[in-house]
Design a protein around this motif. Structure first.
Motif, short mmCIF file in Angstrom:
data_model
loop_
_atom_site.label_atom_id
_atom_site.label_comp_id
_atom_site.label_asym_id
_atom_site.label_seq_id
_atom_site.Cartn_x
_atom_site.Cartn_y
_atom_site.Cartn_z
N THR A 19 0.80 -1.20 -0.05
CA THR A 19 0.10 0.11 -0.05
C THR A 19 0.92 1.05 0.04
N PRO A 20 0.40 2.38 -0.69
CA PRO A 20 1.06 3.54 -0.90
C PRO A 20 0.93 4.42 0.49
N ALA A 21 1.37 4.12 1.66
CA ALA A 21 0.69 4.70 2.59
C ALA A 21 1.37 6.08 2.92
N PRO A 22 2.35 6.31 2.58
CA PRO A 22 3.20 7.86 2.66
C PRO A 22 2.20 8.88 1.75
N VAL A 23 1.73 8.29 0.45
CA VAL A 23 0.97 9.18 -0.34
C VAL A 23 -0.38 9.52 0.23
N LYS A 24 -1.04 8.13 0.77
CA LYS A 24 -2.38 8.49 1.10
C LYS A 24 -2.64 9.01 2.66
N PHE A 25 -1.33 9.00 3.37
CA PHE A 25 -1.80 9.33 4.74
C PHE A 25 -0.39 10.40 5.30
N PRO A 26 0.00 11.36 4.41
CA PRO A 26 1.07 12.15 4.46
C PRO A 26 1.46 12.55 5.91
N GLU A 27 0.41 13.15 6.59
CA GLU A 27 0.61 13.75 7.71
C GLU A 27 1.00 12.57 8.80
N LEU A 43 16.81 8.72 8.87
CA LEU A 43 16.02 7.71 7.85
C LEU A 43 16.06 8.13 6.52
N VAL A 44 16.13 7.14 5.67
CA VAL A 44 16.28 7.16 4.23
C VAL A 44 15.09 6.79 3.41
N GLU A 45 14.48 7.51 2.66
CA GLU A 45 13.18 6.82 2.07
C GLU A 45 13.41 6.21 0.84
N LYS A 51 5.48 7.10 -4.65
CA LYS A 51 4.63 6.78 -5.64
C LYS A 51 3.36 6.02 -5.35
N GLU A 52 2.32 6.06 -6.24
CA GLU A 52 1.10 5.49 -6.09
C GLU A 52 0.53 4.88 -7.42
N GLN A 53 0.17 3.47 -7.47
CA GLN A 53 -0.72 3.15 -8.50
C GLN A 53 -1.85 2.35 -7.78
N SER A 54 -2.96 3.23 -7.45
CA SER A 54 -4.11 2.58 -6.86
C SER A 54 -3.87 2.04 -5.53
N TYR A 55 -3.91 0.61 -5.43
CA TYR A 55 -3.77 -0.20 -4.38
C TYR A 55 -2.12 -0.52 -3.99
N ARG A 56 -1.24 -0.06 -4.66
CA ARG A 56 0.04 -0.38 -4.58
C ARG A 56 0.95 0.73 -4.78
N SER A 57 2.18 0.72 -4.25
CA SER A 57 2.86 1.88 -4.48
C SER A 57 3.50 1.94 -6.00
N SER A 58 3.91 0.80 -6.61
CA SER A 58 4.34 0.84 -7.70
C SER A 58 4.48 -0.60 -8.13
N THR A 59 5.20 -0.81 -9.47
CA THR A 59 5.31 -2.06 -10.08
C THR A 59 6.10 -3.03 -9.16
N ILE A 60 5.98 -4.37 -9.57
CA ILE A 60 6.31 -5.38 -8.49
C ILE A 60 8.01 -5.36 -8.64
N ARG A 61 8.53 -5.19 -9.71
CA ARG A 61 10.06 -4.89 -9.78
C ARG A 61 10.46 -3.68 -9.12
N ARG A 63 9.24 -2.16 -6.67
CA ARG A 63 8.97 -2.79 -4.99
C ARG A 63 10.19 -3.36 -4.39
N ALA A 64 10.46 -4.55 -5.36
CA ALA A 64 11.54 -5.09 -4.85
C ALA A 64 12.98 -4.54 -5.06
N GLU A 65 13.15 -3.95 -5.88
CA GLU A 65 14.48 -3.23 -6.09
C GLU A 65 14.45 -2.11 -4.95
N GLU A 66 13.33 -1.52 -4.58
CA GLU A 66 13.48 -0.69 -3.38
C GLU A 66 14.17 -1.28 -2.32
N ILE A 67 13.64 -2.37 -1.99
CA ILE A 67 14.28 -3.33 -1.07
C ILE A 67 15.57 -3.51 -1.32
N ASN A 68 15.85 -4.02 -2.34
CA ASN A 68 17.23 -4.57 -2.53
C ASN A 68 18.21 -3.16 -2.47
#
Length: 332
Positions: A19-27, A43-45, A51-61, A63-68
């Motif tokens: 879920t793209p929580a930072p976009v949906k709930f910025p405060e 903290l490092v974002e 990013k926001e794509q409806s129910y998800r923050s971004s593509t599968i790849r 989101r995985a690359e964010e972690i990697n």
């Protein structure tokens, strides 16, 4: 395998694997970051933070690359999720387990992030942490509950030495207040305590997470071996019919033939559908004649405050006395 414990000044990566929580709930996101920074963390974002794509923050790849990116960054000491969602299991084939195994670091989240926590533990042997996320937990209004913060410090900052018995919070809450309009602290109620469903004592490795999230990857190469485990499960906003399906899923996968004990977390806003039996009755009906100890109503998961459970550590369960003992730490 264990990562080093956190100290003040450490860099922590923030991920949005669903879920793209930072976009949906910025405060609330801003408040959560501020609380973590008040604990002395830098903290490092992640790349999917805004990013926001409806129910998800971004593509599968993506989101995985964010972690990697955080896994491969030697300055990042921990990775914490912004929130849960529905689709963290989609990332499991793309995580850089090889690098994480060489350079272990703390990974924490809850709910849907169960897939990542258990998948990483299974593929690397690294202890991961079922605990607070940035937006719902650290971002609580007006601030995170002190007891919840203390549980984080006990485990991630190694402020408490093992072995020790987990405390039962005096009060807890599952009150719902709209995150956009919230202008008061949630109402706390007296904690009825942890309840013995089936007596007995057991010890084993602590493994578990959100039961509904497990549905997305149980039986795959990313789900841990539960032989000799103390399994913990928790859920949120489910009903009796759904729980029968999920409990039965565990039975059909042979889980109740493998585990040594079961811990059940408080179920946030459970709907019994007017059933003439309790969730406890249903669980025992599904389990059948298995004899392992069961402790329920434990403060882990979606209610507040919530303990931090290091996945893979050795624990002792005494259902009769309502005790959970961590006999080792999840970090160095």
């Amino acid at each position: 395998m264990k990562a080093d414990h956190l100290t003040k000044g450490d860099k922590v990566g923030i991920i949005s694997p669903s879920t793209p929580a930072p976009v949906k709930f910025p405060e609330r996101f801003k408040r959560g970051k501020a609380y973590l920074e008040s604990m002395g963390l830098d903290l490092v974002e992640g790349c999917c933070t805004h990013k926001e794509q409806s129910y998800r923050s971004s593509t599968i790849r993506d989101r995985a690359e964010e972690i990697n990116e955080f896994i491969r960054d030697p300055e990042i000491k921990a990775i914490i999720s912004t929130i849960g969602g529905m689709n963290s299991n989609a990332l499991l084939p793309y995580i850089d387990y090889k690098t994480l195994k060489k350079h272990p670091k703390i990974m924490m989240g809850y709910s849907d992030v169960t897939a990542l926590l258990l998948g990483i533990y299974q593929k690397t042997g690294l202890h991961t942490f079922y605990g607070p996320a940035v937006v719902p937990s650290f971002g609580e209004y007006p601030e995170m509950l002190k007891s919840g913060a203390d549980y984080v410090k006990n485990e991630l900052f190694a402020e408490k030495k093992a072995p020790y018995t987990l405390e039962v919070p005096d009060k807890w809450t599952e009150e719902l207040i709209d995150w956009h309009s919230q202008d008061r602290a949630k109402t706390m109620v007296t904690n009825e305590g942890w309840k013995c469903v089936r007596s007995g004592k057991a010890s084993g490795k602590l493994i578990g997470g959100n039961l509904n999230a497990m549905f997305g990857f149980i039986g795959t190469a990313y789900f841990p071996d539960l032989n000799d485990a103390i399994l913990f499960i928790e859920d949120s906003f489910k009903d009796m019919a759904t729980e029968e399906r999920l409990f039965s899923m565990l039975k059909l996968h042979g889980v109740f033939d493998q585990i040594q004990g079961l811990i059940i977390g408080k179920h946030e806003h459970f709907d019994d559908l007017g059933s003439p039996f309790t969730q406890e009755d249903l669980l025992l009906e599904v389990i059948g004649d298995r004899s392992f100890p069961i402790l329920e109503n434990v403060d882990i998961g979606h209610t507040f405050p919530s303990h931090v459970f290091p996945i893979g550590i050795k624990v002792e369960l005494d259902a009769d006395n309502g005790d959970i003992v961590f006999t080792e730490k999840g970090v160095h």
